[in-house]
Design an enzyme around this catalytic site. Structure first.
Site, PDB file in Angstrom:
ATOM      1  N   TYR A   5       2.858  -4.598 -10.412  1.00  0.00           N
ATOM      2  CA  TYR A   5       1.478  -4.355 -10.841  1.00  0.00           C
ATOM      3  C   TYR A   5       1.164  -5.206 -12.059  1.00  0.00           C
ATOM      4  O   TYR A   5       1.529  -6.374 -12.128  1.00  0.00           O
ATOM      5  CB  TYR A   5       1.261  -2.859 -11.139  1.00  0.00           C
ATOM      6  CG  TYR A   5       1.959  -1.945 -10.163  1.00  0.00           C
ATOM      7  CD1 TYR A   5       1.570  -1.937  -8.832  1.00  0.00           C
ATOM      8  CD2 TYR A   5       2.997  -1.123 -10.555  1.00  0.00           C
ATOM      9  CE1 TYR A   5       2.196  -1.107  -7.927  1.00  0.00           C
ATOM     10  CE2 TYR A   5       3.632  -0.283  -9.649  1.00  0.00           C
ATOM     11  CZ  TYR A   5       3.232  -0.289  -8.337  1.00  0.00           C
ATOM     12  OH  TYR A   5       3.858   0.517  -7.447  1.00  0.00           O
ATOM     13  N   TYR A  23      -1.151   0.825   7.195  1.00  0.00           N
ATOM     14  CA  TYR A  23      -0.843   0.769   5.753  1.00  0.00           C
ATOM     15  C   TYR A  23      -0.315   2.116   5.246  1.00  0.00           C
ATOM     16  O   TYR A  23       0.694   2.178   4.538  1.00  0.00           O
ATOM     17  CB  TYR A  23      -2.102   0.339   4.983  1.00  0.00           C
ATOM     18  CG  TYR A  23      -1.899   0.341   3.490  1.00  0.00           C
ATOM     19  CD1 TYR A  23      -1.246  -0.709   2.849  1.00  0.00           C
ATOM     20  CD2 TYR A  23      -2.333   1.419   2.717  1.00  0.00           C
ATOM     21  CE1 TYR A  23      -1.020  -0.676   1.483  1.00  0.00           C
ATOM     22  CE2 TYR A  23      -2.115   1.452   1.353  1.00  0.00           C
ATOM     23  CZ  TYR A  23      -1.464   0.404   0.745  1.00  0.00           C
ATOM     24  OH  TYR A  23      -1.237   0.435  -0.620  1.00  0.00           O
ATOM     25  N   SER A  46       4.944   1.260  -2.286  1.00  0.00           N
ATOM     26  CA  SER A  46       4.648  -0.180  -2.276  1.00  0.00           C
ATOM     27  C   SER A  46       5.853  -1.072  -2.051  1.00  0.00           C
ATOM     28  O   SER A  46       5.685  -2.273  -1.838  1.00  0.00           O
ATOM     29  CB  SER A  46       4.006  -0.589  -3.600  1.00  0.00           C
ATOM     30  OG  SER A  46       2.634  -0.408  -3.533  1.00  0.00           O
ATOM     31  N   VAL A  90       4.930   3.590  -6.320  1.00  0.00           N
ATOM     32  CA  VAL A  90       4.497   4.739  -7.124  1.00  0.00           C
ATOM     33  C   VAL A  90       5.292   6.007  -6.818  1.00  0.00           C
ATOM     34  O   VAL A  90       5.142   7.006  -7.504  1.00  0.00           O
ATOM     35  CB  VAL A  90       2.975   5.034  -7.006  1.00  0.00           C
ATOM     36  CG1 VAL A  90       2.154   3.938  -7.637  1.00  0.00           C
ATOM     37  CG2 VAL A  90       2.561   5.298  -5.580  1.00  0.00           C
ATOM     38  N   LYS A 148       5.834  -3.143   0.943  1.00  0.00           N
ATOM     39  CA  LYS A 148       5.014  -4.365   1.010  1.00  0.00           C
ATOM     40  C   LYS A 148       5.896  -5.622   1.130  1.00  0.00           C
ATOM     41  O   LYS A 148       5.473  -6.639   1.667  1.00  0.00           O
ATOM     42  CB  LYS A 148       4.106  -4.453  -0.226  1.00  0.00           C
ATOM     43  CG  LYS A 148       3.027  -3.339  -0.273  1.00  0.00           C
ATOM     44  CD  LYS A 148       2.205  -3.394  -1.555  1.00  0.00           C
ATOM     45  CE  LYS A 148       0.943  -2.554  -1.577  1.00  0.00           C
ATOM     46  NZ  LYS A 148       1.004  -1.149  -1.738  1.00  0.00           N
TER      47      LYS A 148
HETATM   48  N1  GLU Z   1       0.373   4.286  -1.152  1.00  0.00           N
HETATM   49  C1  GLU Z   1       0.071   3.823  -2.469  1.00  0.00           C
HETATM   50  C2  GLU Z   1      -1.393   3.449  -2.548  1.00  0.00           C
HETATM   51  O1  GLU Z   1      -1.849   2.819  -1.655  1.00  0.00           O
HETATM   52  C3  GLU Z   1       0.960   2.685  -2.801  1.00  0.00           C
HETATM   53  C4  GLU Z   1       0.827   2.287  -4.234  1.00  0.00           C
HETATM   54  C5  GLU Z   1       2.085   1.762  -4.831  1.00  0.00           C
HETATM   55  O2  GLU Z   1       3.200   2.225  -4.546  1.00  0.00           O
HETATM   56  O3  GLU Z   1       1.950   0.849  -5.634  1.00  0.00           O
HETATM   57  O4  GLU Z   1      -2.079   3.799  -3.446  1.00  0.00           O
END
Ligand code: GLU
Length: 307
Positions: A242, A190, A63, A260, A66
């Site tokens: 999060y 994505y 993430s 994650v 992002k």
């Molecule tokens: N590829 C992970 C998902 O889409 C990213 C989640 C993350 O790193 O927060 O679930």
């Protein structure tokens, strides 16, 4: 201040806790990562680095991508992007679907999965997915000054295999007319961005522009406007971890984004960019040791953005 000594001390003090936390196992390729990996890299505006541990080993940034996707999507669409994605902390887990029903398919922010699916849709815009992914890869290679940065194909494939939740989020948003491109194309982009593999050193260097008003302090090249940089940092502070973003701001006091894969990119405006990596996650999904390392660095440097 001897930043190198601080980084080495913090690493050494936490090293015995390596392996604590839970490695994300819902993506099979991530479950295989050695939980004892632990790296720290601090990039400073003079082009210097202060590193400890596994700072040169590439890991799945997940993430954290992002943040860079948001910067590029804003560059393409400007603030109109926020017609389709909010700017508020979600208070829900990163992959939650409940809020989307209440808010007619508009995700709370660009740093939860649903929000990043929207920013990816905007990054793709009206071109082939691979062109959008290539633009993202080119940005990271340039900012990190490392042409060897790649996307881990095995992780991307694993993301797709385990991607039912992200598919659900995307189709649910599509049912409200929030997305422009076809869902399989958006998810292709994505999953690829989540599978970008960077080391702590790469990541700290790539994020340096965010600590310096949107300009790469080493080359003087502007990447985003200073107003946009402030806003990206504000979103990292309020939404970057999060459902434990408040806890991270309280404990650490840096703008940051977790993934994650166990990485965290922390931005300290006017000072430095810091990347940490330890795969074991806490209950909220943020790297346990990574957050502890940043907290210790914040205390010892006095760099908290709150003074
Ligand atoms: N590829 C992970 C998902 O889409 C990213 C989640 C993350 O790193 O927060 O679930």
């Amino acid at each position: 201040m001897d930043i190198q000594a601080i980084v080495e001390q913090v690493w050494a003090e936490l090293a015995e806790r390596r392996g604590s936390g839970a490695v994300a196992d819902y993506i099979p390729a991530l479950a295989r990562v050695d939980p004892r990996r632990f790296g720290i890299a601090v990039a400073t505006p003079d082009g210097g680095f202060h590193c400890a541990g596994d700072a040169d080993e590439p890991f799945s940034i997940q993430s954290i991508s992002k943040v860079f996707v948001l910067a590029l999507a804003l560059d393409r669409h400007g603030a109109r992007l926020f017609d389709k994605v909010g700017r508020e902390p979600s208070g829900d887990p990163f992959n939650s679907i409940v809020q989307l029903e209440r808010d007619q398919g508009i995700p709370r922010n660009p740093f939860i999965n649903a929000g990043a699916i929207v920013t990816t849709d905007h990054l793709i815009d009206d071109r082939p997915v691979d062109e959008a992914v290539a633009e993202l890869l080119a940005l990271l290679r340039k900012m990190a000054r490392d042409p060897g940065i790649t996307i881990d194909g095995e992780v991307a494939m694993s993301e797709s295999t385990a991607g039912d939740r992200n598919r659900s989020l995307a189709y649910f948003m599509a049912s409200f007319g929030v997305l422009t491109n076809a869902v399989p194309d958006i998810l292709d982009g994505y999953f690829q961005q989540c599978a970008l593999a960077l080391s702590c050193r790469n990541l700290a260097e790539a994020g340096l522009f965010l600590a310096f008003d949107g300009t790469d302090p080493v080359t003087g090249e502007r990447v985003v406007s200073s107003a946009r940089c402030r806003r990206i940092n504000a979103l990292m502070l309020t939404c970057g971890h999060y459902d434990n973003s408040g806890e991270f701001a309280y404990d650490v006091g840096f703008c940051g984004k977790s993934g994650v894969g166990g990485g965290i990119l922390a931005v300290v405006p006017g000072r430095a960019s810091i990347a940490v990596w330890s795969p074991g996650l806490g209950a909220g999904g943020t790297s346990l040791l990574g957050a502890a390392a940043l907290k210790a660095i914040a205390e010892r440097t006095g760099w908290s953005i709150f003074g």
